[in-house]
Design an enzyme around this catalytic site. Structure first.
Site, mmCIF file in Angstrom:
data_model
loop_
_atom_site.group_PDB
_atom_site.id
_atom_site.type_symbol
_atom_site.label_atom_id
_atom_site.label_comp_id
_atom_site.label_asym_id
_atom_site.label_seq_id
_atom_site.Cartn_x
_atom_site.Cartn_y
_atom_site.Cartn_z
ATOM 1 N N LEU A 166 7.744 1.248 -3.412
ATOM 2 C CA LEU A 166 8.114 1.765 -4.734
ATOM 3 C C LEU A 166 6.925 1.898 -5.678
ATOM 4 C CD1 LEU A 166 11.318 -0.388 -5.430
ATOM 5 C CD2 LEU A 166 11.166 1.851 -4.325
ATOM 6 N N TRP A 168 5.552 2.035 -9.904
ATOM 7 C CA TRP A 168 5.802 1.202 -11.085
ATOM 8 C C TRP A 168 6.361 1.993 -12.261
ATOM 9 C CZ3 TRP A 168 2.790 3.983 -14.196
ATOM 10 C CH2 TRP A 168 1.585 4.506 -13.695
ATOM 11 N N LYS A 192 9.413 -2.939 -0.899
ATOM 12 C CA LYS A 192 8.182 -3.463 -1.494
ATOM 13 C C LYS A 192 7.984 -2.811 -2.859
ATOM 14 C CE LYS A 192 3.869 -2.647 -1.968
ATOM 15 N NZ LYS A 192 3.682 -3.284 -3.297
ATOM 16 N N SER A 246 1.226 7.716 -5.191
ATOM 17 C CA SER A 246 0.173 8.730 -5.235
ATOM 18 C C SER A 246 0.073 9.489 -3.908
ATOM 19 C CB SER A 246 -1.165 8.062 -5.540
ATOM 20 O OG SER A 246 -1.497 7.159 -4.508
ATOM 21 N N TYR A 256 -0.546 5.312 9.048
ATOM 22 C CA TYR A 256 0.068 4.075 9.561
ATOM 23 C C TYR A 256 1.099 4.403 10.640
ATOM 24 C CZ TYR A 256 -1.619 1.802 5.189
ATOM 25 O OH TYR A 256 -2.369 1.318 4.148
ATOM 26 N N GLU A 268 7.260 10.969 -1.605
ATOM 27 C CA GLU A 268 7.423 11.657 -2.892
ATOM 28 C C GLU A 268 6.180 11.302 -3.678
ATOM 29 O OE1 GLU A 268 7.711 12.700 -6.230
ATOM 30 O OE2 GLU A 268 9.234 11.180 -6.679
ATOM 31 N N CYS A 269 5.304 12.285 -3.878
ATOM 32 C CA CYS A 269 3.973 11.962 -4.399
ATOM 33 C C CYS A 269 3.718 12.584 -5.768
ATOM 34 C CB CYS A 269 2.933 12.349 -3.377
ATOM 35 S SG CYS A 269 3.092 11.422 -1.838
ATOM 36 N N CYS A 303 5.987 11.572 -12.333
ATOM 37 C CA CYS A 303 5.516 12.583 -11.373
ATOM 38 C C CYS A 303 6.008 13.972 -11.753
ATOM 39 C CB CYS A 303 5.952 12.223 -9.964
ATOM 40 S SG CYS A 303 7.705 11.922 -9.829
ATOM 41 N N GLU A 401 -3.866 14.834 -11.532
ATOM 42 C CA GLU A 401 -2.692 14.186 -12.105
ATOM 43 C C GLU A 401 -3.183 13.037 -12.979
ATOM 44 O OE1 GLU A 401 -0.029 11.822 -9.562
ATOM 45 O OE2 GLU A 401 1.617 12.799 -10.619
HETATM 46 P P1 NAD Z 1 -0.176 3.894 -5.504
HETATM 47 O O1 NAD Z 1 0.152 5.128 -4.760
HETATM 48 O O2 NAD Z 1 -1.416 3.169 -5.171
HETATM 49 O O3 NAD Z 1 1.054 2.843 -5.353
HETATM 50 C C1 NAD Z 1 2.360 3.158 -4.949
HETATM 51 C C2 NAD Z 1 2.873 2.082 -4.005
HETATM 52 O O4 NAD Z 1 2.070 2.048 -2.830
HETATM 53 C C3 NAD Z 1 2.825 0.673 -4.581
HETATM 54 O O5 NAD Z 1 3.956 -0.051 -4.154
HETATM 55 C C4 NAD Z 1 1.569 0.100 -3.958
HETATM 56 O O6 NAD Z 1 1.591 -1.302 -3.851
HETATM 57 C C5 NAD Z 1 1.576 0.745 -2.602
HETATM 58 N N1 NAD Z 1 0.235 0.822 -2.013
HETATM 59 C C6 NAD Z 1 -0.945 0.959 -2.663
HETATM 60 N N2 NAD Z 1 -1.967 0.987 -1.805
HETATM 61 C C7 NAD Z 1 -1.438 0.857 -0.563
HETATM 62 C C8 NAD Z 1 -1.986 0.820 0.744
HETATM 63 N N3 NAD Z 1 -3.299 0.915 0.963
HETATM 64 N N4 NAD Z 1 -1.139 0.684 1.784
HETATM 65 C C9 NAD Z 1 0.180 0.597 1.579
HETATM 66 N N5 NAD Z 1 0.759 0.606 0.385
HETATM 67 C C10 NAD Z 1 -0.037 0.754 -0.694
HETATM 68 O O7 NAD Z 1 -0.156 4.237 -7.033
HETATM 69 P P2 NAD Z 1 -0.984 3.480 -8.218
HETATM 70 O O8 NAD Z 1 -2.316 3.019 -7.711
HETATM 71 O O9 NAD Z 1 -0.108 2.469 -8.779
HETATM 72 O O10 NAD Z 1 -1.202 4.670 -9.222
HETATM 73 C C11 NAD Z 1 -2.280 5.570 -9.016
HETATM 74 C C12 NAD Z 1 -1.853 6.983 -9.312
HETATM 75 O O11 NAD Z 1 -0.775 7.352 -8.445
HETATM 76 C C13 NAD Z 1 -1.304 7.236 -10.702
HETATM 77 O O12 NAD Z 1 -2.280 7.453 -11.641
HETATM 78 C C14 NAD Z 1 -0.457 8.453 -10.461
HETATM 79 O O13 NAD Z 1 -1.256 9.603 -10.497
HETATM 80 C C15 NAD Z 1 0.075 8.263 -9.073
HETATM 81 N N6 NAD Z 1 1.467 7.741 -9.044
HETATM 82 C C16 NAD Z 1 2.467 8.606 -8.806
HETATM 83 C C17 NAD Z 1 3.773 8.163 -8.799
HETATM 84 C C18 NAD Z 1 4.912 9.104 -8.564
HETATM 85 O O14 NAD Z 1 6.009 8.845 -9.019
HETATM 86 N N7 NAD Z 1 4.722 10.189 -7.853
HETATM 87 C C19 NAD Z 1 4.072 6.832 -9.045
HETATM 88 C C20 NAD Z 1 3.008 5.935 -9.253
HETATM 89 C C21 NAD Z 1 1.719 6.423 -9.258
#
Ligand code: NAD
Ligand code: MN
Length: 508
Positions: A166, A168, A192, A246, A256, A268-269, A303, A401
């Site tokens: 998920l 945040w 998670k 992201s 993976y 969903e990115c 997003c 973004e």
């Molecule tokens: P992220 O993609 O890193 O995190 C999303 C989820 O993936 C979290 O639960 C995180 O713990 C998990 N995750 C992170 N790194 C991982 C890895 N190496 N392996 C497995 N799981 C992993 O997002 P973020 O770092 O919190 O935010 C960064 C950017 O992502 C934001 O600035 C935004 O642009 C984008 N984002 C998009 C959405 C969306 O709704 N599409 C949501 C959050 C963030």
């Protein structure tokens, strides 16, 4: 809908809550073998709220094993569909009964305004869970046209153990988007949450068990992405991962899956969504209202945020004037005060990232027309709603973004230029088009490469319509609607030979 409390009442509730901090596996909160924890922060003050259990391989293995056990013995996967429906509806009742508590937990960890959580996030999450609960005993399978000698059934079965990773930005709502269809279809889930926002998923898992969900069916492993998230992605006994976050990390999940067991991946990115305002758009006051909602809702941490305003030169000045007027209604401040429509940015790192984009806008030559910096004083991570005019397609703020309250205004001349600008992105999640001409509206909606195109409004559709992206905004499926249900199931063909041997003999 439950009514709003006052700021003082929300603060009192915040002070009296027991914060859930442990993983939730096999129907109960559980300690982590290593004893490792990480801090969860209140972004409105910068203070540490609690220490959350950091799950490693041992906890992920245990959660997956318990989820598998539950799936195999059929306590949920083969429960009567009407039983699954009743249990999920009972969960909704408990969420409603605990709505204020959940709203405060969500706001404390994420910085989201309580007003939005109470009036949008939780009501929509409930609507989603109820909608999917109702599908449990209403979806029919198919019988194929295979002739008289066979009965060929095409049936859907739950896929098995589903990992839900998920973001945040909408912690409760994204949880609902995933567990609603996954649980209604009979799967077991291992959730998670994002490390910034663990607590509402933990609390909702507790409520689900109070509602009668059998143990092992809904587990929550808290922890950091590169540890806990990666362990889920690589796990050989997880059948599917549904991820929102992201594009960069979404791609990791494809790796993976390739490195482990070819698990199904649904992503969903990100988005860099265009709001296209043509020269014949009607009622610019209303358009301005939609533009402001589209970019600043949830502090732009969305997003589907329309972070690019692509506007015809003929109406640009008039529209910007109205946008600046509308922004005055969007007060930023203490997320627990229901007068505020905007709260804090989720974390220090996201705050720094957004301020970095604002700096890039300034140094690359865009014209700042509103906001442009942090709001100092509270110790928290607040950013002014910000608008840049004179943005050109190559600028960083036109391409990346931002996930913050920043609007990039790109000026165009005519329909063709507007559509080309709208599609000039690697993303394709949502788009909005404003025009009074139905022919142009439809042509634009068809020409823009995005999963959802709204006309003369901003929106994401509703629970009845699929949500997900073209291009690098999504992969492998759609959230919401009956299509969401499909992605959490496998198709099976059952072919029954019913030919009559005697009849065959007489033909010979
Ligand atoms: P992220 O993609 O890193 O995190 C999303 C989820 O993936 C979290 O639960 C995180 O713990 C998990 N995750 C992170 N790194 C991982 C890895 N190496 N392996 C497995 N799981 C992993 O997002 P973020 O770092 O919190 O935010 C960064 C950017 O992502 C934001 O600035 C935004 O642009 C984008 N984002 C998009 C959405 C969306 O709704 N599409 C949501 C959050 C963030
Ligand atoms: Mn990250």
């Amino acid at each position: 809908m439950s009514s709003l409390l006052t700021r003082e009442e929300y603060q009192a509730l915040a002070g009296s809550l027991t914060l859930p901090t442990g993983a939730f596996i096999d129907g109960r909160a559980c300690a982590v073998a290593s004893g490792d924890t990480f801090d969860t922060i209140n972004p409105a003050s910068g203070a540490v709220l609690a220490r959350i259990a950091s799950c490693g391989d041992a906890e992920v293995d245990l959660a997956v094993a318990k989820a598998r056990e539950a799936f195999e013995d059929g306590r949920w996967s083969r429960a009567h569909p009407s039983e699954r429906k009743k249990t999920l509806i009972a969960l909704c009742k408990l969420i409603r009964r605990n709505q204020h508590e959940l709203a405060v937990l969500e706001s404390l960890e994420s910085g989201k305004p309580i007003l939005e959580i109470e009036t949008v996030d939780i009501p929509e999450a409930l609507h989603c869970l109820e909608w999917h609960a109702e599908t449990a005993d209403k979806i029919y399978d198919q019988v194929a046209p295979a002739g008289d000698d066979a009965v060929a059934m095409v049936v859907r079965e739950p896929i098995g153990v589903v990992g839900c990773v998920l973001p945040w930005n909408f912690p409760i709502l994204m949880l609902a988007w995933k567990i609603g269809p996954a649980l209604a279809a009979g799967n077991s889930v291992v959730v998670k949450p994002a490390e910034e926002t663990s607590m509402t998923a933990l609390r909702i898992a507790e409520l689900a068990h109070e509602a009668g969900l059998p143990r092992g069916v809904f587990n929550v492993v808290t922890g950091e992405g590169p540890v806990t998230g990666k362990a889920l992605g690589l796990h050989p006994d997880i059948d599917m991962v549904s991820f929102t976050g992201s594009t960069e990390i979404g791609c990791r999940f494809l790796e993976y899956a390739a490195q482990s067991n070819m698990k199904r991946i649904v992503l969903e990115c990100g988005g860099k969504n265009p709001c296209v305002v043509l020269d014949d758009a009607e009622n610019l006051d209303i358009v301005a209202q939609h533009v402001v909602q589209a970019v600043f809702w949830n502090m732009g941490e969305n997003c589907s945020s329309n972070s690019r305003l692509i506007v015809d030169a003929k109406v640009k000045d008039a529209l910007i004037e109205r946008i600046l007027h509308r922004m005055r209604d969007w007060r930023t401040g203490d997320p627990l005060d229901p007068v505020n429509k905007l709260g804090a940015i989720v974390s220090k790192s996201q705050f720094d990232r957004v301020l970095g984009f604002i700096e890039a806008g300034k140094t690359e030559g865009a014209t700042l027309v509103a906001g442009g910096g942090a709001i100092e004083g509270s110790g928290g991570y607040f950013i002014e709603p910000t608008i840049f005019d004179g943005v050109t397609p190559g600028m960083t703020i036109a391409r990346d973004e931002i996930f913050g309250p920043v609007l990039a205004v790109i000026t165009v001349n005519g329909f063709e230029e507007a559509i080309a600008a709208a599609n000039d992105t690697k993303y394709g999640l949502t788009a909005s088009v404003f025009t009074a001409n139905v022919r142009r509206a439809h042509r634009a909606a068809r020409a823009i490469r995005a999963g959802t195109v709204t006309v003369n409004c901003f929106g994401e559709g509703d629970i009845t319509t699929p949500f997900g992206g073209f291009k690098q905004s999504g992969f492998g499926g759609r959230d919401n609607s009956i299509h969401a249900h499909d992605q959490y199931t496998e198709l099976k063909t059952i072919w029954l030979d019913v030919s009559d041997a005697d009849v065959e003999d007489s033909i010979d």
